[in-house]
Structures are given as C-alpha cells and as structure tokens.
Design a protein around this motif. Structure first.
Motif, PDB file in Angstrom:
ATOM      1  N   UNK A   5      18.155  41.245  -0.358  1.00 50.62           N
ATOM      2  CA  UNK A   5      17.002  41.789  -1.049  1.00 50.62           C
ATOM      3  C   UNK A   5      16.057  42.489  -0.096  1.00 50.62           C
ATOM      4  N   UNK A   6      16.335  43.754   0.220  1.00 52.37           N
ATOM      5  CA  UNK A   6      15.483  44.503   1.140  1.00 52.37           C
ATOM      6  C   UNK A   6      15.604  45.989   0.842  1.00 52.37           C
ATOM      7  N   UNK A   7      14.496  46.679   0.892  1.00 57.23           N
ATOM      8  CA  UNK A   7      14.492  48.121   0.706  1.00 57.23           C
ATOM      9  C   UNK A   7      14.608  48.811   2.064  1.00 57.23           C
ATOM     10  N   UNK A   8      14.788  50.122   2.031  1.00 53.44           N
ATOM     11  CA  UNK A   8      14.794  50.881   3.283  1.00 53.44           C
ATOM     12  C   UNK A   8      13.465  50.733   3.998  1.00 53.44           C
ATOM     13  N   UNK A   9      12.365  50.729   3.260  1.00 53.28           N
ATOM     14  CA  UNK A   9      11.055  50.581   3.891  1.00 53.28           C
ATOM     15  C   UNK A   9      10.925  49.235   4.603  1.00 53.28           C
ATOM     16  N   UNK A  10      11.517  48.178   4.014  1.00 51.59           N
ATOM     17  CA  UNK A  10      11.527  46.877   4.684  1.00 51.59           C
ATOM     18  C   UNK A  10      12.257  46.978   6.019  1.00 51.59           C
ATOM     19  N   UNK A  41      12.872  49.668   7.789  1.00 47.66           N
ATOM     20  CA  UNK A  41      12.142  50.531   8.713  1.00 47.66           C
ATOM     21  C   UNK A  41      11.032  49.761   9.408  1.00 47.66           C
ATOM     22  N   UNK A  42      10.291  48.962   8.660  1.00 52.19           N
ATOM     23  CA  UNK A  42       9.206  48.187   9.239  1.00 52.19           C
ATOM     24  C   UNK A  42       9.724  47.234  10.310  1.00 52.19           C
ATOM     25  N   UNK A  43      10.844  46.566  10.029  1.00 57.99           N
ATOM     26  CA  UNK A  43      11.407  45.624  10.999  1.00 57.99           C
ATOM     27  C   UNK A  43      11.987  46.362  12.200  1.00 57.99           C
ATOM     28  N   UNK A  44      12.670  47.480  11.956  1.00 58.47           N
ATOM     29  CA  UNK A  44      13.258  48.237  13.066  1.00 58.47           C
ATOM     30  C   UNK A  44      12.182  48.766  13.999  1.00 58.47           C
ATOM     31  N   UNK A  45      11.094  49.269  13.442  1.00 62.66           N
ATOM     32  CA  UNK A  45      10.035  49.796  14.296  1.00 62.66           C
ATOM     33  C   UNK A  45       9.324  48.671  15.048  1.00 62.66           C
ATOM     34  N   UNK A  46       9.197  47.496  14.427  1.00 59.85           N
ATOM     35  CA  UNK A  46       8.649  46.347  15.142  1.00 59.85           C
ATOM     36  C   UNK A  46       9.606  45.895  16.246  1.00 59.85           C
ATOM     37  N   UNK A  47      10.897  45.937  15.955  1.00 56.41           N
ATOM     38  CA  UNK A  47      11.908  45.599  16.954  1.00 56.41           C
ATOM     39  C   UNK A  47      11.743  46.461  18.196  1.00 56.41           C
ATOM     40  N   UNK A  48      11.539  47.757  17.982  1.00 54.17           N
ATOM     41  CA  UNK A  48      11.370  48.674  19.107  1.00 54.17           C
ATOM     42  C   UNK A  48      10.039  48.441  19.820  1.00 54.17           C
ATOM     43  N   UNK A  49       8.984  48.305  19.045  1.00 54.91           N
ATOM     44  CA  UNK A  49       7.649  48.163  19.640  1.00 54.91           C
ATOM     45  C   UNK A  49       7.530  46.887  20.463  1.00 54.91           C
ATOM     46  N   UNK A  50       8.202  45.820  20.041  1.00 54.89           N
ATOM     47  CA  UNK A  50       8.052  44.520  20.684  1.00 54.89           C
ATOM     48  C   UNK A  50       9.014  44.309  21.853  1.00 54.89           C
TER      49      UNK A  50
END
Length: 304
Positions: free
Chosen positions: A12-17, A19-28
C-alpha cells in the motif's frame, strides 16, 4: 558495511510515498533505495491504491535523485520477457546516470500471477527460465555487436542488443534466496551480489558458505548481503510502537529481524558483518514514518 533502504510498495504505497522515502534515503546518507517487484498485496490488509510497476517507479526516481543506488529485490523472471527487461533496466540505468542494480529471481507468489493473467509454471521450469534470462540479459548488455540465443524457453535472433546501460560492462546483478544447490550455482555464475533475506545468523552463515563454495568453481567473488525487517526506537516503548504500526510483535522482531534500540541493532549488524555481510537491506514497512529513517541515520548509520 553499507545500509540500504528496502520498501514493499505492494503493501500500500503511492509513487509520492516512494519518492518521499527515496529522497530521505539520499538526504540522510544511506547507500541505496530498493523496492520489491510485486503486483498484489501479500497477506491481509488494505491494498491502498494498489501496487505499482517497479521499473516504471524506479525510472521516475532515477530523475528525482542524484546519488543513491536504485534497484529491485527482486524482479521475478515470470513477469517480463528477458529482452524487454534488459531494455527497461538499461533505460533506467541511463536515466539515473549509472546507478541501477537488477535483483532477479524465479518468482514465487502464485496469487499475483493468477490475478493479472501471468503464467506461473512449476518450479523446475521457473528455474530454467530464470537461468536463461540471466544469460540473455547479461549477453544483451555486453554484446559488442548483434546477439543471438537459442534455449529451451527463449530464442533471440540477431538482436541489435541495444540500448546499452551506462554502467560498464553492465549493471550489477543480485541473486538471493536460501536454496542449497541451484541458487548458489547461479549466483556464482551470473551475479555480482548474493542476498539472503529474512533469515537468522545461523542460516545466514550456512548460506554464505554454500555461495563461497560455489564461487570456488567459477573463480568469482561476490558481495554478500542480508535483508532484515527493521524497527528501531530510541527506547523500548518506541520500538513497541513502531512494531505495532506494522502489525508485528517487538519481541519476535528482536529475535527474527533487526529490531530494538540503536545499540541492539548495531550489535546484530556487527554479527552479520562477522559472517561476511557487506550490505544490509533495511526492510522499512511504515513509509510514512520518516522520523524512523532519521533515527537510523543518526544513531546506527553514523556509527558504522
């Protein structure tokens, strides 16, 4: 030791979900963002908007990230013909500037095949198709000119073997699973990384030993990795809250997964490292809890 974030969008996840996790993955500062490749929810529960196609979403994320590696754990060989799959992965690799990795497996979830009209042959045939796909995909990516293949399940005649991926000679291939014979042989022959998902320390050590033995006959050395369901909390109460949020028992996860306070999780990661693991895929199931990723980055990743 590198930590990679691993998501299960079919739950249960949208593309926006994503994207948010992927960008946090990169930022962190994590090493990679991976996703499963499924078309239907596994187990009971709300499917949300429904699953998304793995390589379509990774193509989008390739253009909205700049550093992290991107890949699948794992794409089923039953879902796609090997030629079109080679084209898709090569395309996403070019879109990402050479950051893609292909996890490939036999396929196992029969219900999603029935739900979407995908043939689901017996296990012996699935392994046969899997092996031919591995040979074809690597052959298409590395062929200097045209490429042909004649197998039991697939035939390619004078393929132009294009497009080529950005990475040379090809994107890394990941093979996983606990199989005792065929899996180690195929990993030692075709893969760059062997991944064991959701097993304890004793099983992990035994599986790694089998792959090392298989590699002796091929003269190759693989990166070894594990995937673990992950719940980290600053204290016991936070561990229990995060475990409950994904429908799990904190005590069970402490035994069977990668769960607990940062100190506990660091200790268990160290035990996997002693067995030879160089990467840990952290299966994160609550994609709305970005504070979870922030805690792991600050209190686990920072100490590795």
């Amino acid at each position: 030791m590198k930590l990679r974030i691993f998501t299960e969008p079919q739950q249960g996840a949208t593309y926006d979900d994503l994207l948010s996790v992927a960008q946090a993955t990169e930022r962190l500062g994590f090493d990679a963002f991976f996703r499963s490749d499924h078309y239907a929810r596994i187990g009971a529960g709300d499917p949300g908007a429904g699953s998304s196609d793995a390589w379509i979403t990774l193509a989008g994320l390739a253009r909205e990230t700049s550093r992290i590696r991107l890949g699948t754990l794992v794409t089923p060989a039953t879902f796609r013909l090997p030629g079109p799959l080679a084209i898709s992965v090569a395309g996403v690799d070019r879109m990402s500037g050479g950051r893609v990795e292909l996890g490939l497996g036999t396929g196992w979830f029969d219900a999603e095949h029935a739900a979407y009209g995908i043939p689901f042959p017996p296990v012996g045939e699935r392994f046969g198709r899997f092996e031919e796909q591995l040979e074809i995909i690597t052959g298409l990516w590395t062929a200097e000119k045209h490429y042909s293949f004649e197998g039991r399940y697939y035939r390619l005649a004078d393929s132009p073997a294009l497009p080529k991926p950005t990475q040379s000679p090809r994107p890394p291939i990941i093979i996983g699973g606990f199989g005792a014979k065929r899996t180690p042989r195929l990993a030692a022959t075709y893969a760059d990384e062997y991944n064991l998902p959701f097993h304890g320390l004793a099983d992990t050590g035994a599986a790694f030993d089998r792959v090392r033995a298989a590699c002796e006959s091929t003269g190759r050395t693989l990166t070894l990795s594990v995937a673990q369901t992950t719940v980290v909390g600053a204290d016991d109460a936070e561990v229990e809250r995060r475990a409950a949020a994904i429908g799990e028992d904190a005590g069970r996860l402490r035994e069977s997964g990668l769960a607990g306070t940062p100190a506990e999780v660091l200790e268990k990661i160290g035990k996997f490292a002693e067995l030879g693991a160089e990467r840990v895929y952290l299966q994160i199931l609550d994609l709305g809890d970005l504070e979870h990723l922030e805690l792991i980055a600050a209190e686990v990743l920072a100490h590795l």
